[in-house]
Enzyme design. Structure first.
Site, mmCIF file in Angstrom:
data_model
loop_
_atom_site.group_PDB
_atom_site.id
_atom_site.type_symbol
_atom_site.label_atom_id
_atom_site.label_comp_id
_atom_site.label_asym_id
_atom_site.label_seq_id
_atom_site.Cartn_x
_atom_site.Cartn_y
_atom_site.Cartn_z
ATOM 1 C CG ASP A 7 52.779 -20.460 54.193
ATOM 2 O OD1 ASP A 7 53.396 -19.947 53.229
ATOM 3 O OD2 ASP A 7 52.355 -21.634 54.155
ATOM 4 C CG HIS A 8 56.813 -21.806 56.243
ATOM 5 N ND1 HIS A 8 55.587 -22.095 56.813
ATOM 6 C CD2 HIS A 8 57.207 -22.927 55.607
ATOM 7 C CE1 HIS A 8 55.263 -23.342 56.545
ATOM 8 N NE2 HIS A 8 56.223 -23.878 55.807
ATOM 9 C CB CYS A 64 50.725 -20.544 51.240
ATOM 10 S SG CYS A 64 49.582 -21.466 50.190
ATOM 11 C CB THR A 66 50.393 -24.636 46.343
ATOM 12 O OG1 THR A 66 49.421 -24.593 47.398
ATOM 13 C CG2 THR A 66 51.344 -25.801 46.518
ATOM 14 N N GLY A 67 49.698 -21.489 47.079
ATOM 15 C CA GLY A 67 48.603 -20.530 46.980
ATOM 16 C C GLY A 67 47.255 -21.163 47.243
ATOM 17 N N GLY A 69 46.182 -23.510 49.818
ATOM 18 C CA GLY A 69 45.703 -23.519 51.199
ATOM 19 C C GLY A 69 45.314 -22.147 51.702
ATOM 20 C CG HIS A 97 34.752 -12.402 33.734
ATOM 21 N ND1 HIS A 97 34.882 -13.480 32.891
ATOM 22 C CD2 HIS A 97 34.935 -11.315 32.957
ATOM 23 C CE1 HIS A 97 35.132 -13.064 31.662
ATOM 24 N NE2 HIS A 97 35.172 -11.738 31.685
ATOM 25 N NE ARG A 108 57.893 -23.916 49.555
ATOM 26 C CZ ARG A 108 57.477 -24.418 50.707
ATOM 27 N NH1 ARG A 108 56.493 -25.287 50.742
ATOM 28 N NH2 ARG A 108 58.062 -24.050 51.834
ATOM 29 N NE ARG A 132 28.895 -12.021 30.489
ATOM 30 C CZ ARG A 132 29.458 -11.020 29.821
ATOM 31 N NH1 ARG A 132 28.747 -9.950 29.513
ATOM 32 N NH2 ARG A 132 30.712 -11.092 29.444
ATOM 33 C CG HIS A 133 30.652 -10.563 34.759
ATOM 34 N ND1 HIS A 133 30.856 -11.889 34.481
ATOM 35 C CD2 HIS A 133 31.079 -9.888 33.669
ATOM 36 C CE1 HIS A 133 31.388 -12.022 33.279
ATOM 37 N NE2 HIS A 133 31.527 -10.812 32.765
ATOM 38 N NE ARG A 136 27.168 -15.612 34.497
ATOM 39 C CZ ARG A 136 27.609 -15.396 33.274
ATOM 40 N NH1 ARG A 136 28.812 -14.864 33.074
ATOM 41 N NH2 ARG A 136 26.864 -15.709 32.238
#
Length: 142
Positions: A7-8, A64, A66-67, A69, A97, A108, A132-133, A136
């Protein structure tokens, strides 16, 4: 091929990541946004995730402010395991994993230098294929 979108709030970092991918000789497809004008991150997170889920692209990068959203939006697409990473340890661990197929970054939150190292770690680290991974991940998909 790597799908990339922002995004912006992630636009400037996306530009730097695309230059870095080009310098590494890696092909990518830009799913937008194409300007710093305010826009809605779910559109770009979904577009990248759909390209990865369909097989059009093998991995994705979403950015974005913060990453957070855009990673939530990407994770709504079945088959996507988007991981928000703020350091190289997390990028390495999520590939080993979780077999994460989409990297989320906060434009930001992390500086360009660290972000490019996170991108390299994410792209260069293989999935461990440990039983195991695999078990999961099947429970996540379940």
């Amino acid at each position: 091929m790597i799908a990339i979108g922002s995004d912006h709030g992630g636009f400037a970092l996306k530009q730097a990541v695309m230059r870095h991918l080009k310098d590494r000789g890696l092909e990518y497809k830009d799913f937008g946004t194409y300007t710093e004008e305010s826009c809605d991150y779910p559109e770009y997170g979904r577009a990248v995730a759909q390209a990865v889920a369909s097989g059009e692209c093998e991995r994705g990068i979403v950015i974005c402010g913060t990453g957070i959203g855009i990673s939530i939006a990407a994770n709504k697409v079945p088959g996507i395991r988007a991981a928000l990473c703020t350091d190289c340890f997390c990028a390495e661990a999520t590939r080993q994993h979780n077999d994460a197929n989409v990297l989320a970054l906060g434009g930001r939150v992390v500086g360009e230098g660290l972000a490019l190292k996170i991108v390299d770690t994410f792209l260069d680290t293989p999935f461990s294929n440990d039983e195991r991974h695999i078990r999961r991940i099947a429970k996540i998909e379940g």
